[in-house]
Design an enzyme around this catalytic site. Structure first.
Site, PDB file in Angstrom:
ATOM      1  N   GLU A  95       0.843  -1.202   0.000  1.00  0.00           N
ATOM      2  CA  GLU A  95       0.000   0.000   0.000  1.00  0.00           C
ATOM      3  C   GLU A  95       0.870   1.242   0.000  1.00  0.00           C
ATOM      4  OE1 GLU A  95      -2.620   1.426  -0.421  1.00  0.00           O
ATOM      5  OE2 GLU A  95      -4.332   0.677   0.660  1.00  0.00           O
ATOM      6  N   ASP A  99      -4.114   5.105   6.525  1.00  0.00           N
ATOM      7  CA  ASP A  99      -4.569   6.322   7.214  1.00  0.00           C
ATOM      8  C   ASP A  99      -5.558   5.900   8.310  1.00  0.00           C
ATOM      9  OD1 ASP A  99      -5.293   8.888   7.876  1.00  0.00           O
ATOM     10  OD2 ASP A  99      -6.089   9.451   5.935  1.00  0.00           O
ATOM     11  N   LYS A 127       0.414   6.451   8.589  1.00  0.00           N
ATOM     12  CA  LYS A 127      -0.002   7.759   9.139  1.00  0.00           C
ATOM     13  C   LYS A 127      -0.978   7.545  10.290  1.00  0.00           C
ATOM     14  CE  LYS A 127      -2.337  11.047   6.699  1.00  0.00           C
ATOM     15  NZ  LYS A 127      -3.301  11.919   7.393  1.00  0.00           N
ATOM     16  N   ASP A 155      -2.687  11.047  -3.985  1.00  0.00           N
ATOM     17  CA  ASP A 155      -3.402  12.091  -4.717  1.00  0.00           C
ATOM     18  C   ASP A 155      -4.275  12.953  -3.814  1.00  0.00           C
ATOM     19  OD1 ASP A 155      -5.433  10.000  -4.230  1.00  0.00           O
ATOM     20  OD2 ASP A 155      -6.677  11.173  -5.595  1.00  0.00           O
TER      21      ASP A 155
HETATM   22  C1  PRP Z   1      -6.010   5.677  -0.445  1.00  0.00           C
HETATM   23  C2  PRP Z   1      -4.724   4.911  -0.223  1.00  0.00           C
HETATM   24  C3  PRP Z   1      -5.167   3.737   0.609  1.00  0.00           C
HETATM   25  C4  PRP Z   1      -6.294   4.322   1.424  1.00  0.00           C
HETATM   26  C5  PRP Z   1      -5.811   4.622   2.809  1.00  0.00           C
HETATM   27  O1  PRP Z   1      -6.703   5.073  -1.477  1.00  0.00           O
HETATM   28  O2  PRP Z   1      -4.154   4.506  -1.447  1.00  0.00           O
HETATM   29  O3  PRP Z   1      -5.632   2.676  -0.187  1.00  0.00           O
HETATM   30  O4  PRP Z   1      -6.706   5.527   0.786  1.00  0.00           O
HETATM   31  O5  PRP Z   1      -6.809   5.194   3.584  1.00  0.00           O
HETATM   32  P1  PRP Z   1      -7.508   4.478   4.817  1.00  0.00           P
HETATM   33  O6  PRP Z   1      -6.440   3.841   5.654  1.00  0.00           O
HETATM   34  O7  PRP Z   1      -8.158   5.645   5.521  1.00  0.00           O
HETATM   35  O8  PRP Z   1      -8.510   3.507   4.291  1.00  0.00           O
HETATM   36  P2  PRP Z   1      -7.920   5.714  -2.282  1.00  0.00           P
HETATM   37  O9  PRP Z   1      -9.159   4.996  -1.929  1.00  0.00           O
HETATM   38  O10 PRP Z   1      -7.881   7.195  -2.133  1.00  0.00           O
HETATM   39  O11 PRP Z   1      -7.630   5.284  -3.763  1.00  0.00           O
HETATM   40  P3  PRP Z   1      -6.292   5.509  -4.610  1.00  0.00           P
HETATM   41  O12 PRP Z   1      -5.304   4.466  -4.158  1.00  0.00           O
HETATM   42  O13 PRP Z   1      -6.753   5.297  -6.015  1.00  0.00           O
HETATM   43  O14 PRP Z   1      -5.814   6.909  -4.339  1.00  0.00           O
END
Ligand code: PRP
Length: 171
Positions: A95, A99, A127, A155
């Protein structure tokens, strides 16, 4: 939006090389399946896999959770499943960021149904400030307390992913 350099290209490259050495040492000849979580992990995944001195296979999953805002929508969809059978295999999920922990928790829960021998997590950015789910992270690149980060795959509303460094973004 104000963009401030947070992790340089060199610091990322150095840490990715360290992680690759650690992972290669831990897996030996067990030929793990490395699964990149699309889209955010693409650059980290590509750099990590190419730095690995290890026989391995690669696959991808897609977990969409955030829409066009800085906050989690709390709603996660698995829009792409892995294609290599995971049964009995050592699997490493890769990953870009953990978050809240919701995405990786859902992924672990879902992929466990395939009975892998082992399921571990490698994340570039761990994070902490918004964590709501306890997540067993096996390898992390950088541990960060807070801030909204973009670049190197991360992003904001699909912008900034292509930047080679990681930046903090403030309104
Ligand atoms: C982002 C990131 C993780 C997730 C983390 O993905 O790539 O997969 O959020 O956040 P969390 O721990 O709060 O769940 P996103 O869904 O934004 O898709 P992306 O990878 O296409 O940016």
């Amino acid at each position: 939006m104000k963009k401030t350099l947070f992790i340089s290209r060199d610091a990322i490259a150095q840490r990715v090389a360290e992680l690759a050495r650690e992972i290669a040492r831990d897996y030996g000849q067990d030929k793990p399946i490395l699964i990149g979580v699309l889209n955010g992990s693409v650059f980290f995944f590509a750099d990590l896999v190419r730095a690995l001195d290890l026989p391995c296979e690669i696959d991808f999953v897609r977990a969409a959770s955030y829409g066009m805002s800085m906050d989690s929508s709390g709603c996660i969809r698995l829009t792409k499943e892995p294609e290599i059978p995971l049964e009995g295999r050592r699997v490493l999920l890769v990953e870009d960021i953990v978050d809240t922990g919701q995405t990786i928790s859902l992924l672990i829960e879902t992929l466990r149904h395939q009975n892998p021998q082992e399921l571990k997590i490698c994340v570039l950015i761990d994070k902490l400030e918004r964590r709501t789910q306890e997540v067993p992270i096996d390898y992390y690149g950088f541990r960060v307390e807070e801030g909204f980060l973009v670049g190197y795959g991360l992003d904001y509303a699909e912008q900034y992913r292509q930047l080679p460094e990681i930046f903090t973004l403030e309104p």
